[in-house]
Design a protein around this motif. Structure first.
Motif, PDB file in Angstrom:
ATOM      1  N   PHE A  75      39.607  14.275 -11.612  1.00 60.69           N
ATOM      2  CA  PHE A  75      39.682  14.354 -13.065  1.00 60.69           C
ATOM      3  C   PHE A  75      40.998  13.778 -13.574  1.00 60.69           C
ATOM      4  O   PHE A  75      41.021  13.086 -14.599  1.00 60.69           O
ATOM      5  CB  PHE A  75      39.533  15.809 -13.525  1.00 60.69           C
ATOM      6  N   SER A  76      42.088  14.064 -12.868  1.00 61.14           N
ATOM      7  CA  SER A  76      43.402  13.609 -13.322  1.00 61.14           C
ATOM      8  C   SER A  76      43.555  12.099 -13.256  1.00 61.14           C
ATOM      9  O   SER A  76      44.163  11.488 -14.133  1.00 61.14           O
ATOM     10  CB  SER A  76      44.502  14.272 -12.482  1.00 61.14           C
ATOM     11  N   VAL A  77      43.007  11.474 -12.204  1.00 63.49           N
ATOM     12  CA  VAL A  77      43.156  10.036 -12.015  1.00 63.49           C
ATOM     13  C   VAL A  77      42.113   9.248 -12.787  1.00 63.49           C
ATOM     14  O   VAL A  77      42.427   8.244 -13.444  1.00 63.49           O
ATOM     15  CB  VAL A  77      43.086   9.678 -10.513  1.00 63.49           C
ATOM     16  N   CYS A  78      40.864   9.686 -12.731  1.00 67.14           N
ATOM     17  CA  CYS A  78      39.766   8.889 -13.281  1.00 67.14           C
ATOM     18  C   CYS A  78      39.429   9.219 -14.735  1.00 67.14           C
ATOM     19  O   CYS A  78      39.182   8.316 -15.537  1.00 67.14           O
ATOM     20  CB  CYS A  78      38.514   9.065 -12.427  1.00 67.14           C
ATOM     21  N   TYR A  79      39.383  10.491 -15.072  1.00 69.52           N
ATOM     22  CA  TYR A  79      38.789  10.885 -16.347  1.00 69.52           C
ATOM     23  C   TYR A  79      39.795  11.181 -17.467  1.00 69.52           C
ATOM     24  O   TYR A  79      39.632  10.716 -18.591  1.00 69.52           O
ATOM     25  CB  TYR A  79      37.890  12.108 -16.141  1.00 69.52           C
ATOM     26  N   ILE A  80      40.822  11.966 -17.166  1.00 75.48           N
ATOM     27  CA  ILE A  80      41.759  12.374 -18.224  1.00 75.48           C
ATOM     28  C   ILE A  80      42.507  11.181 -18.830  1.00 75.48           C
ATOM     29  O   ILE A  80      42.544  11.039 -20.060  1.00 75.48           O
ATOM     30  CB  ILE A  80      42.742  13.435 -17.693  1.00 75.48           C
TER      31      ILE A  80
END
Length: 321
Positions: free
Chosen positions: A233-238
């Motif tokens: 989530f931190s690398v791809c989405y947020i």
């Protein structure tokens, strides 16, 4: 409306054509191989799979649908932002990107909820959730994601005087309306699923850490999976959702005649986040393969067998070959 001259003087668009094509090539090759192996294992061992594997199958399907559009985007950027496949296919390509992105988030959320129920409420849930329930929930996820993504196709994807472009958002004339849509989309398609996922894993980790009767290996695996999910989530989405909306806000300022010093930096950051977010198509299957290294070597309890059967099948399949 702002002129193209002012746009070009405020923001340098050269970065996109240099950065995205190599990323797309890498994601396409890695993602097709990883998802292809994963889907083949699911189909070969379908009768033995647990409920959660229905979501894994749909996760892989969403990734494949998106990966098949990447060659066309590679051609687009290699030709200097010249789209030669028609406006309808441009919108189709962008639609499948959004379908993959929010479908992946949706199915990762479903997997998190199922894992939470299996570990925190194993006896209460035993026998109550069937494959039919998982299929029905998957259909609902696809419908919800499609409804969220469909309005995007009604926004123009090229300037009025240049039909050879294929914007990932929309033309300058509609940026204000698109920003409103994007903010609502971010809330319903990303923020709410993220809250559900973190709540499930937060409660699950709390239960695992305060219960001495739960196997220590299970605790370690759950903590590792939580770390991987947070990393995903931190690398791809947020970054993608934050920078996408900031870039739309920056474009709105430029349209009104204000060029901020940070506008070009936000644009470049947004392009980097576009490359990072498409990595989820390659990372999703690798996450399960990574977890399977620990899972397949352990004797699992009955209530957690269904959750990890997919990864063990991949592990076993690779060993048999």
């Amino acid at each position: 409306m702002v002129s193209d001259t002012m746009n070009n003087s405020c923001i340098s668009f050269d970065f996109t054509g240099k950065f995205l094509p190599p990323v797309y090539i890498l994601v396409f090759i890695t993602g097709m191989v990883a998802n292809g192996l994963g889907l083949r294992s699911v189909l070969q061992k379908w009768e033995k799979l647990g409920n959660v594997s229905v979501f894994v199958f749909n996760l892989g399907l969403a990734d494949i649908l998106y990966l098949l559009t990447l060659p066309f985007l590679m051609v687009y950027y290699f030709k200097g932002d010249q789209w030669i496949f028609g406006e309808a296919f441009c919108k189709t390509t962008r639609f499948f990107f959004n379908l993959n992105l929010y479908g992946s988030i949706g199915f990762l959320t479903c997997i998190s909820v199922y894992r939470y129920l299996a570990i925190v409420h194993p006896m209460r849930m035993m026998g109550r959730i069937t494959v039919t329930h998982s299929v029905a929930i998957s259909v609902m996820v696809w419908l919800l994601v499609s409804v969220q993504s469909l309005p995007d196709t009604f926004f123009p994807k090229s300037p009025i005087n240049n039909t050879k472009r294929c914007f990932d958002t929309t033309s300058n004339e509609y940026v204000k309306d698109y920003l409103k849509y994007s903010l609502g989309w971010t809330l319903t398609g990303f923020c709410i699923p993220l809250f559900i996922t973190l709540s499930c894993y937060g409660h699950m980790i709390a239960v695992l850490c305060h219960n001495d009767n739960i196997d220590e290996v299970l605790k370690q695996r759950s903590l590792k999976l939580l770390f991987i999910l947070i990393l995903l989530f931190s690398v791809c989405y947020i970054p993608y959702h934050i920078l996408k909306n900031l870039n739309l806000l920056s474009r709105l300022s430029v349209i009104k005649g204000t060029c901020h010093k940070w506008s070009n930096g936000v644009y470049i950051g947004h392009q980097i986040s576009r490359g990072l977010v498409c990595l989820n198509s390659a990372i999703n299957p690798l996450v399960y393969l990574h977890v399977s290294e620990d899972v397949c070597s352990q004797d699992m309890t009955d209530h957690s067998m269904n959750l990890f059967s997919f990864t063990c099948l991949i592990c076993n399949s690779a060993t048999e070959e």
